[in-house]
Write a protein that holds these residues in place. Structure first.
Motif, PDB file in Angstrom:
ATOM      1  N   TYR A   1      -8.208  11.053  12.475  1.00  0.00           N
ATOM      2  CA  TYR A   1      -6.723  11.937  12.900  1.00  0.00           C
ATOM      3  C   TYR A   1      -5.577  11.190  12.438  1.00  0.00           C
ATOM      4  CZ  TYR A   1     -10.126  13.826  16.299  1.00  0.00           C
ATOM      5  OH  TYR A   1     -11.316  14.399  16.951  1.00  0.00           O
ATOM      6  N   GLY A   2      -5.727   9.880  12.394  1.00  0.00           N
ATOM      7  CA  GLY A   2      -4.542   9.021  11.901  1.00  0.00           C
ATOM      8  C   GLY A   2      -4.327   9.326  10.428  1.00  0.00           C
ATOM      9  N   ILE A   3      -5.615   9.183   9.663  1.00  0.00           N
ATOM     10  CA  ILE A   3      -5.394   9.537   8.059  1.00  0.00           C
ATOM     11  C   ILE A   3      -5.059  10.987   7.952  1.00  0.00           C
ATOM     12  CG2 ILE A   3      -6.945   9.849   6.370  1.00  0.00           C
ATOM     13  CD1 ILE A   3      -8.315   7.516   6.789  1.00  0.00           C
ATOM     14  N   ALA A   4      -5.414  11.859   8.792  1.00  0.00           N
ATOM     15  CA  ALA A   4      -5.024  13.198   8.537  1.00  0.00           C
ATOM     16  C   ALA A   4      -3.341  13.225   8.826  1.00  0.00           C
ATOM     17  CB  ALA A   4      -5.580  14.129   9.570  1.00  0.00           C
ATOM     18  N   GLU A   5      -2.754  12.543   9.837  1.00  0.00           N
ATOM     19  CA  GLU A   5      -1.477  12.264  10.010  1.00  0.00           C
ATOM     20  C   GLU A   5      -0.561  11.882   8.962  1.00  0.00           C
ATOM     21  OE1 GLU A   5      -0.284  10.492  13.623  1.00  0.00           O
ATOM     22  OE2 GLU A   5       1.944  10.987  13.379  1.00  0.00           O
ATOM     23  N   ILE A   6      -1.236  10.714   7.992  1.00  0.00           N
ATOM     24  CA  ILE A   6      -0.575  10.219   6.809  1.00  0.00           C
ATOM     25  C   ILE A   6      -0.428  11.125   5.812  1.00  0.00           C
ATOM     26  CG2 ILE A   6      -0.705   8.452   5.219  1.00  0.00           C
ATOM     27  CD1 ILE A   6      -2.466   6.657   6.965  1.00  0.00           C
ATOM     28  N   GLY A   7      -1.737  12.120   5.893  1.00  0.00           N
ATOM     29  CA  GLY A   7      -1.656  13.254   5.098  1.00  0.00           C
ATOM     30  C   GLY A   7      -0.655  14.294   4.984  1.00  0.00           C
ATOM     31  N   LEU A   8      -0.314  14.492   6.461  1.00  0.00           N
ATOM     32  CA  LEU A   8       0.522  15.522   6.839  1.00  0.00           C
ATOM     33  C   LEU A   8       1.762  15.063   6.412  1.00  0.00           C
ATOM     34  CD1 LEU A   8       1.230  18.429   8.470  1.00  0.00           C
ATOM     35  CD2 LEU A   8       1.286  17.112  10.230  1.00  0.00           C
ATOM     36  N   ALA A   9       2.105  13.622   6.635  1.00  0.00           N
ATOM     37  CA  ALA A   9       3.283  13.061   6.372  1.00  0.00           C
ATOM     38  C   ALA A   9       3.864  13.137   4.849  1.00  0.00           C
ATOM     39  CB  ALA A   9       3.648  11.654   6.994  1.00  0.00           C
TER      40      ALA A   9
ATOM     41  N   SER B   1       0.944  -1.150  -0.057  1.00  0.00           N
ATOM     42  CA  SER B   1      -0.065   0.030   0.099  1.00  0.00           C
ATOM     43  C   SER B   1       0.829   1.247  -0.203  1.00  0.00           C
ATOM     44  CB  SER B   1      -0.882   0.165   1.171  1.00  0.00           C
ATOM     45  OG  SER B   1      -1.922  -0.829   1.061  1.00  0.00           O
ATOM     46  N   THR B   2       0.495   2.335  -0.494  1.00  0.00           N
ATOM     47  CA  THR B   2       1.156   3.532  -0.566  1.00  0.00           C
ATOM     48  C   THR B   2       0.352   4.580   0.646  1.00  0.00           C
ATOM     49  OG1 THR B   2       0.202   4.812  -2.263  1.00  0.00           O
ATOM     50  CG2 THR B   2       2.165   3.166  -2.740  1.00  0.00           C
ATOM     51  N   MET B   3       1.191   5.522   0.978  1.00  0.00           N
ATOM     52  CA  MET B   3       0.236   6.407   1.715  1.00  0.00           C
ATOM     53  C   MET B   3      -1.003   6.984   1.151  1.00  0.00           C
ATOM     54  SD  MET B   3       3.843   8.174   2.775  1.00  0.00           S
ATOM     55  CE  MET B   3       3.511   9.424   4.143  1.00  0.00           C
ATOM     56  N   ALA B   4      -0.768   7.553  -0.127  1.00  0.00           N
ATOM     57  CA  ALA B   4      -1.923   8.058  -0.824  1.00  0.00           C
ATOM     58  C   ALA B   4      -3.100   7.003  -0.921  1.00  0.00           C
ATOM     59  CB  ALA B   4      -1.383   8.922  -2.045  1.00  0.00           C
ATOM     60  N   SER B   5      -2.631   6.054  -1.347  1.00  0.00           N
ATOM     61  CA  SER B   5      -3.802   5.032  -1.735  1.00  0.00           C
ATOM     62  C   SER B   5      -4.261   4.423  -0.223  1.00  0.00           C
ATOM     63  CB  SER B   5      -3.341   3.720  -2.361  1.00  0.00           C
ATOM     64  OG  SER B   5      -2.454   2.828  -1.755  1.00  0.00           O
ATOM     65  N   PHE B   6      -3.596   4.492   0.726  1.00  0.00           N
ATOM     66  CA  PHE B   6      -4.050   3.718   1.986  1.00  0.00           C
ATOM     67  C   PHE B   6      -5.086   5.005   2.608  1.00  0.00           C
ATOM     68  CE2 PHE B   6      -3.774   2.797   6.419  1.00  0.00           C
ATOM     69  CZ  PHE B   6      -3.922   1.215   6.482  1.00  0.00           C
ATOM     70  N   MET B   7      -5.063   6.354   2.220  1.00  0.00           N
ATOM     71  CA  MET B   7      -5.982   7.385   2.738  1.00  0.00           C
ATOM     72  C   MET B   7      -7.414   7.019   2.300  1.00  0.00           C
ATOM     73  SD  MET B   7      -3.370  10.537   2.516  1.00  0.00           S
ATOM     74  CE  MET B   7      -4.482  11.677   2.652  1.00  0.00           C
ATOM     75  N   VAL B   8      -7.230   6.722   0.792  1.00  0.00           N
ATOM     76  CA  VAL B   8      -8.609   6.492   0.414  1.00  0.00           C
ATOM     77  C   VAL B   8      -9.169   5.010   0.736  1.00  0.00           C
ATOM     78  CG1 VAL B   8      -9.726   5.843  -1.733  1.00  0.00           C
ATOM     79  CG2 VAL B   8      -8.233   7.603  -1.675  1.00  0.00           C
ATOM     80  N   SER B   9      -8.303   3.919   0.600  1.00  0.00           N
ATOM     81  CA  SER B   9      -8.998   2.745   1.133  1.00  0.00           C
ATOM     82  C   SER B   9      -9.464   2.692   2.403  1.00  0.00           C
ATOM     83  CB  SER B   9      -7.846   1.441   0.826  1.00  0.00           C
ATOM     84  OG  SER B   9      -6.950   1.827   1.674  1.00  0.00           O
ATOM     85  N   GLN B  10      -8.920   3.352   3.529  1.00  0.00           N
ATOM     86  CA  GLN B  10      -9.230   3.295   4.828  1.00  0.00           C
ATOM     87  C   GLN B  10     -10.378   4.472   5.315  1.00  0.00           C
ATOM     88  OE1 GLN B  10      -8.290   1.210   7.147  1.00  0.00           O
ATOM     89  NE2 GLN B  10      -7.592   0.063   5.443  1.00  0.00           N
ATOM     90  N   LEU B  11     -10.785   5.291   4.312  1.00  0.00           N
ATOM     91  CA  LEU B  11     -11.603   6.477   4.727  1.00  0.00           C
ATOM     92  C   LEU B  11     -12.858   5.879   5.294  1.00  0.00           C
ATOM     93  CD1 LEU B  11     -11.936   9.378   4.835  1.00  0.00           C
ATOM     94  CD2 LEU B  11     -13.124   9.289   2.654  1.00  0.00           C
ATOM     95  N   ASP B  12     -13.472   4.811   4.597  1.00  0.00           N
ATOM     96  CA  ASP B  12     -14.782   4.372   5.100  1.00  0.00           C
ATOM     97  C   ASP B  12     -14.728   3.899   6.430  1.00  0.00           C
ATOM     98  OD1 ASP B  12     -16.259   5.030   2.723  1.00  0.00           O
ATOM     99  OD2 ASP B  12     -16.204   3.060   1.892  1.00  0.00           O
ATOM    100  N   SER B  13     -13.823   2.896   6.641  1.00  0.00           N
ATOM    101  CA  SER B  13     -13.730   2.191   8.110  1.00  0.00           C
ATOM    102  C   SER B  13     -13.225   3.371   9.148  1.00  0.00           C
ATOM    103  CB  SER B  13     -12.855   0.887   7.886  1.00  0.00           C
ATOM    104  OG  SER B  13     -11.416   1.335   7.720  1.00  0.00           O
ATOM    105  N   ALA B  14     -12.347   4.311   8.487  1.00  0.00           N
ATOM    106  CA  ALA B  14     -12.004   5.357   9.887  1.00  0.00           C
ATOM    107  C   ALA B  14     -13.188   6.323  10.129  1.00  0.00           C
ATOM    108  CB  ALA B  14     -10.983   6.269   9.114  1.00  0.00           C
ATOM    109  N   LEU B  15     -14.158   6.621   9.145  1.00  0.00           N
ATOM    110  CA  LEU B  15     -15.447   7.337   9.462  1.00  0.00           C
ATOM    111  C   LEU B  15     -16.210   6.677  10.354  1.00  0.00           C
ATOM    112  CD1 LEU B  15     -16.517   8.614   5.998  1.00  0.00           C
ATOM    113  CD2 LEU B  15     -15.220  10.046   8.233  1.00  0.00           C
ATOM    114  N   GLN B  16     -16.150   5.287  10.629  1.00  0.00           N
ATOM    115  CA  GLN B  16     -16.815   4.505  11.604  1.00  0.00           C
ATOM    116  C   GLN B  16     -16.263   4.576  13.102  1.00  0.00           C
ATOM    117  OE1 GLN B  16     -19.795   3.358  10.326  1.00  0.00           O
ATOM    118  NE2 GLN B  16     -18.759   3.928   8.275  1.00  0.00           N
ATOM    119  N   ASP B  17     -14.906   5.005  13.108  1.00  0.00           N
ATOM    120  CA  ASP B  17     -14.396   5.119  14.476  1.00  0.00           C
ATOM    121  C   ASP B  17     -15.264   6.110  15.495  1.00  0.00           C
ATOM    122  OD1 ASP B  17     -13.006   5.190  16.795  1.00  0.00           O
ATOM    123  OD2 ASP B  17     -11.057   5.140  15.740  1.00  0.00           O
ATOM    124  N   PRO B  18     -15.835   5.598  16.719  1.00  0.00           N
ATOM    125  CA  PRO B  18     -16.612   6.585  17.472  1.00  0.00           C
ATOM    126  C   PRO B  18     -15.439   7.594  18.017  1.00  0.00           C
ATOM    127  CG  PRO B  18     -16.695   4.389  18.285  1.00  0.00           C
ATOM    128  CD  PRO B  18     -15.901   4.304  17.112  1.00  0.00           C
TER     129      PRO B  18
END
Lengths: 320, 286
Positions: free
Chosen positions: A290-298, A267-284
């Motif tokens: 925030y973790g995806i934002a940190e990948i984006g920042l990096a 996986s790459t940082m960019a592709s992982f941000m997209v593939s994880q967005l759905d499940s990340a939105l479920q995190d209460p």
């Protein structure tokens, strides 16, 4: 100054001021959004392979002052390895091809046809990335996994990382190949322009002392272009690092594992941000977002670094 | 055979070999383009029909239907991006070319613009996600347009700046000496004579955002239905191609190829057009 002029100047200055402001806001928002993740993850974010949302049905616990789901951890070493490895493979394939094409187009093709020939090469750059992905997914991967990778694994197995298993076709090398296809036109176009801008006198001087055409290119034209070539390659690297859709569709989307050989899923940082967005939105607790934002920042910082370097190396007129 | 002849032949051979390698590299590059285009055309043509432009995206398993809502969404999102990005981009380009020509500040802004130009589009999508989508609480066409505007902006800034700097300074001086206010000189004379170049920039920007997918997944998302409310999620062709391509349904696959054909053809025509325009008229003096 006339009032009309002053007003006009204020307006265009305000528009121009937006450019630095947008970049600043980009950084500020990403830092703000990833702040809880920065605190929760610490430096381990870059050193371990553990992207895990935790038990989504448990009760949030407080770790290092941040609310997370029990067992959650966010660390992306495998993404950094995947991003860098696929981009480097892309460069290794694209630079020789791009240089070859640029030299051929600038030196061997008659000027009348040259415009059209280089146009064709550059058109490859405008094919949308999702179409590259679709083609890679439907056509390239079955072809490579059936007819190319098994043979490569058998005959080139003595080279480290080239041995079996040859995998399913989704993986590091496939991503590298498709990224290379996106980088070749960029390298070829910029380098061709630089070759054409070599002073004609230098070329004539070389020919006058009896050098062949290729000797002129190799000993006179190319040595002067060492720095632009490095710059253009760096620019291409920047592009490969941030490429999302094509990689997402063909890389195999590995989670928490490092590639074992060049056929392994990544996986790459960019592709992982997209593939994880759905499940990340479920995190209460929102920590996954925030973790995806940190990948984006990096990713942003990495690409800023690479692109700033490239722009300093390439004369501005060249970097299209 | 003397040493000299041997050396000469070797050099001739090296020359020929380099030529062959260079042409092979070019042909190799072109053959991939041909492969991609051939597959896209052959698979896209078979799904191309009037229904593609008149019917909505079908629910799974995706038999029949078209991409009408996605085409509409792509047009809307691109329009928003151009409406926001173009005026700001032209304005900022004007400032760079006319007010910051030889100033350090101009060099810095130009450099920052280049950096923005090469920022990963996914990060721009993430930025608009937290700027617009999070405060509003839902994905929207407007957010998608805004994300694409961030891609349009630096392209337009750059071409406007470069094209205006190609206009000979004698034109500025002639107009100013007649007592024309500076803003009129810029808008009515300089911008007009650099018109073709500025239009090229806009076309290039449009070509770039037409195939953009990643930032839209974070902003406009997708929509199975017809939507003309800019504050609601909207379907766009690249996102639908992605969604349909990754699905297990043959009907969806066919529609994905048809969409890919239309988008690729549109983008290729746009970039061809802009390059021809650029090659023919660097700057016109009418």
């Amino acid at each position: 100054m006339r009032p009309g002029d002053a007003l006009f100047r204020v307006i265009v200055t305000a528009f121009a001021a937006l450019i630095p402001l947008i970049l600043l806001a980009l950084l500020a928002f990403l830092v703000h959004d990833s702040w809880p993740a920065l605190r929760f993850n610490g430096i381990e974010f870059f050193t371990r392979n553990a992207w895990n949302l935790g038990n989504q049905y448990g009760n949030p616990v407080t770790v290092r002052g941040e609310q997370v789901m029990p067992g959650a951890s966010f660390a992306i070493l495998f993404l950094i390895v995947g991003t860098l490895a696929s981009s480097l493979i892309a460069l290794l394939l694209a630079v020789p091809l791009g240089v070859g094409a640029a030299v051929f187009l600038a030196e061997a093709v008659p000027p009348r046809i040259r415009t059209y020939a280089s146009l064709l090469v550059e058109l490859l750059a405008s094919v949308p990335s999702v179409v590259f992905g679709l083609w890679g997914y439907v056509v390239l991967i079955p072809f490579l996994s059936r007819h190319v990778y098994p043979h490569m694994a058998r005959w080139l197995g003595f080279i480290p990382f080239f041995g079996p298993p040859s995998g399913s076709g989704y993986g590091l090398l496939t991503a590298g190949i498709v990224l290379a296809l996106m980088c070749v036109p960029l390298i070829a176009a910029n380098l061709r322009e630089a070759i054409e801008n070599t002073p004609q006198e230098l070329r004539e001087a070389g020919l006058a002392v009896g050098a062949t055409r290729f000797e002129v290119v190799r000993k006179i034209v190319l040595p002067r272009l060492r720095l632009p070539l490095i710059g253009v390659s760096t620019l291409a690297l920047g592009r490969a690092l941030g490429e999302t859709m094509a990689v997402l569709m063909i890389s195999g989307n590995a989670l928490n594992i490092l590639p074992q050989n060049i056929y392994s899923p990544i996986s790459t940082m960019a592709s992982f941000m997209v593939s994880q967005l759905d499940s990340a939105l479920q995190d209460p607790t929102n920590m996954a977002i925030y973790g995806i934002a940190e990948i984006g920042l990096a990713l942003l910082l990495l690409s800023l670094l690479v692109n700033a370097l490239a722009r300093l190396l390439v004369p501005r007129s060249l970097s299209a | 055979m003397s040493d000299n002849t041997w050396m000469y032949r070797r050099r001739r051979l090296g020359n020929a070999l380099a030529l062959v390698l260079g042409s092979l590299a070019t042909l190799f590059g072109l053959s991939w383009l041909a492969w991609i285009l051939w597959v896209t055309i052959s698979k896209g043509m078979s799904a191309l029909s009037p229904a593609l432009f008149t019917q909505l995206t079908p629910p799974p398993p995706g038999d029949g239907g078209g991409l009408a809502n996605a085409f509409f969404g792509s047009v809307m999102v691109s329009l928003i991006a151009l409406l926001i990005g173009t005026p700001i981009g032209i304005g900022a380009g004007l400032w760079l070319a006319e007010y910051a020509q030889r100033r350090a500040l101009g060099t810095v802004v130009r450099f920052l613009n280049d950096i923005l130009l090469s920022a990963p589009s996914i990060v721009l999508g993430l930025f608009v996600y937290s700027l617009v989508v999070k405060p509003l609480g839902h994905f929207s066409a407007l957010a998608g347009g805004l994300a694409l505007a961030l891609i349009v902006l630096p392209v337009v800034v750059r071409t406007t700046d470069e094209m205006l700097r190609l206009v000979p300074s004698t034109m500025r001086e002639a107009a100013l000496s007649l007592g024309v206010p500076q803003w009129k000189v810029i808008v009515q004379i300089l911008l007009r004579s650099a018109r073709a170049g500025v239009v090229t920039g806009i076309l290039l920007a449009l070509a770039r955002i037409t195939g953009e997918t990643a930032p839209l997944l974070f902003t406009a998302l997708n929509n199975q239905y017809w939507n003309h409310d800019l504050l609601k999620p909207i379907a766009t062709v690249p996102v639908v191609i992605f969604q349909f391509a990754m699905s297990p349904y043959d009907g969806w696959h066919a529609l994905a190829w048809a969409g890919a054909l239309v988008v690729t053809a549109f983008v290729l025509v746009l970039s061809l057009l802009s390059r021809l325009l650029l090659a023919r008229t660097k700057v016109t003096h009418d």
